[in-house]
Design a protein around this motif. Structure first.
Motif, PDB file in Angstrom:
ATOM      1  N   LYS A  44      -2.496  13.579  13.879  1.00 48.24           N
ATOM      2  CA  LYS A  44      -2.813  13.031  15.357  1.00 48.24           C
ATOM      3  C   LYS A  44      -1.661  12.393  16.035  1.00 48.24           C
ATOM      4  O   LYS A  44      -1.646  12.558  17.179  1.00 48.24           O
ATOM      5  N   ARG A  75     -13.844  11.750   8.193  1.00 46.66           N
ATOM      6  CA  ARG A  75     -13.936  10.802   7.126  1.00 46.66           C
ATOM      7  C   ARG A  75     -15.260  10.771   6.069  1.00 46.66           C
ATOM      8  O   ARG A  75     -14.978  10.700   5.059  1.00 46.66           O
ATOM      9  N   THR A 129     -12.407  12.325  13.827  1.00 46.17           N
ATOM     10  CA  THR A 129     -11.820  11.527  12.988  1.00 46.17           C
ATOM     11  C   THR A 129     -13.203  10.868  12.049  1.00 46.17           C
ATOM     12  O   THR A 129     -12.927  10.921  10.940  1.00 46.17           O
ATOM     13  N   LEU A 180      -4.297  12.918   8.227  1.00 49.64           N
ATOM     14  CA  LEU A 180      -4.971  13.096   9.645  1.00 49.64           C
ATOM     15  C   LEU A 180      -4.281  12.044  10.712  1.00 49.64           C
ATOM     16  O   LEU A 180      -4.075  12.757  11.693  1.00 49.64           O
ATOM     17  N   ASP A 181      -4.085  10.847  10.271  1.00 52.57           N
ATOM     18  CA  ASP A 181      -3.518   9.814  10.997  1.00 52.57           C
ATOM     19  C   ASP A 181      -2.156  10.461  11.508  1.00 52.57           C
ATOM     20  O   ASP A 181      -1.593  10.387  12.745  1.00 52.57           O
TER      21      ASP A 181
END
Length: 240
Positions: free
Chosen positions: A103, A118, A114, A99-100
């Protein structure tokens, strides 16, 4: 003096061909992929992008009371299921990376999405549902068939989950769905927190962050069983 070779160009010998015309059609669609597999992958990544943005906007709307609780929960749960289903594909997961990373690649600022990804649950599941029956002894002692069925379902979900842990079913894809059933069923019964309810939520978050086939250690399994059993006892105390 070295004689000039017959094939060597002479200065100013190039004469541009004025008859050349553009061969690119500006109205023609530019294809970013060459194969069906590449197109499918790009479509899947685009869908993940859409889900993440939608979740962020949904969270903003819910915080502003712009969307009803039931509608928020339905959309959020569906989006989370789609997100997980897409990333279950190894090819998509590899291209997504994380995800990081995703993004950063697309310059996404989505703090609310986010956090929701999570946690892996709608905020209405993390907190006790306001639509649950009042959690008073009088309410639980009522003869309502509906209340009795909900209590029975919640009890069975607790027992099913604890039995799964004792039988050694310790992977995320085995435990996460069962524990999700527990929190959803108790939310239908109790509208307030009970002793150790937060431990259910914390383990759901822990499991959500694991890989699908990753297993809990024996130590984690013992801790999980103890925590959920304590939550079960806390839930039972609200019924008396």
């Amino acid at each position: 003096m070295i004689p000039r070779q017959s094939y060597a160009p002479t200065p100013h010998s190039y004469v541009p061909n004025t008859n050349l015309s553009a061969t690119i059609n500006l109205d023609e669609e530019v294809k970013l992929t060459k194969t069906r597999a590449e197109r499918d992958l790009q479509d899947s990544l685009a869908e993940l992008f859409s889900i993440i943005v939608t979740l962020d906007e949904l969270e903003k709307a819910f915080l502003k009371d712009a969307v009803p609780e039931a509608e928020y929960t339905e959309i959020c749960e569906r989006s989370l299921r789609q997100y997980k289903a897409l990333l279950a594909d190894e090819t998509i997961s590899k291209a997504f990376q994380g995800l990081d990373e995703f993004k950063a690649k697309f310059d996404l600022e989505v703090p609310r999405a986010t956090e929701r990804l999570r946690v892996g649950m709608p905020s209405t599941t993390v907190t006790a549902s306001s639509n649950a029956p009042a959690s008073t002894p009088a309410a639980f002692n009522a003869t309502s068939n509906t209340s009795g069925v909900l209590i029975l379902e919640a009890t069975q979900d607790f027992i099913t989950f604890l039995d799964a842990v004792r039988l050694g079913l310790l992977s995320k894809d085995q435990l996460h769905p069962l524990l999700s059933e527990v929190i959803q069923s108790v939310n239908k019964v109790a509208d307030t927190d009970f002793d150790n309810r937060g431990k259910i939520v914390q383990w759901l978050i822990t499991l959500n962050q694991m890989k699908a086939t990753e297993n809990l250690s024996e130590e984690q399994a013992r801790e999980l069983e103890m925590d959920i059993n304590q939550a079960y006892q806390g839930f039972r105390r609200t019924l008396t």
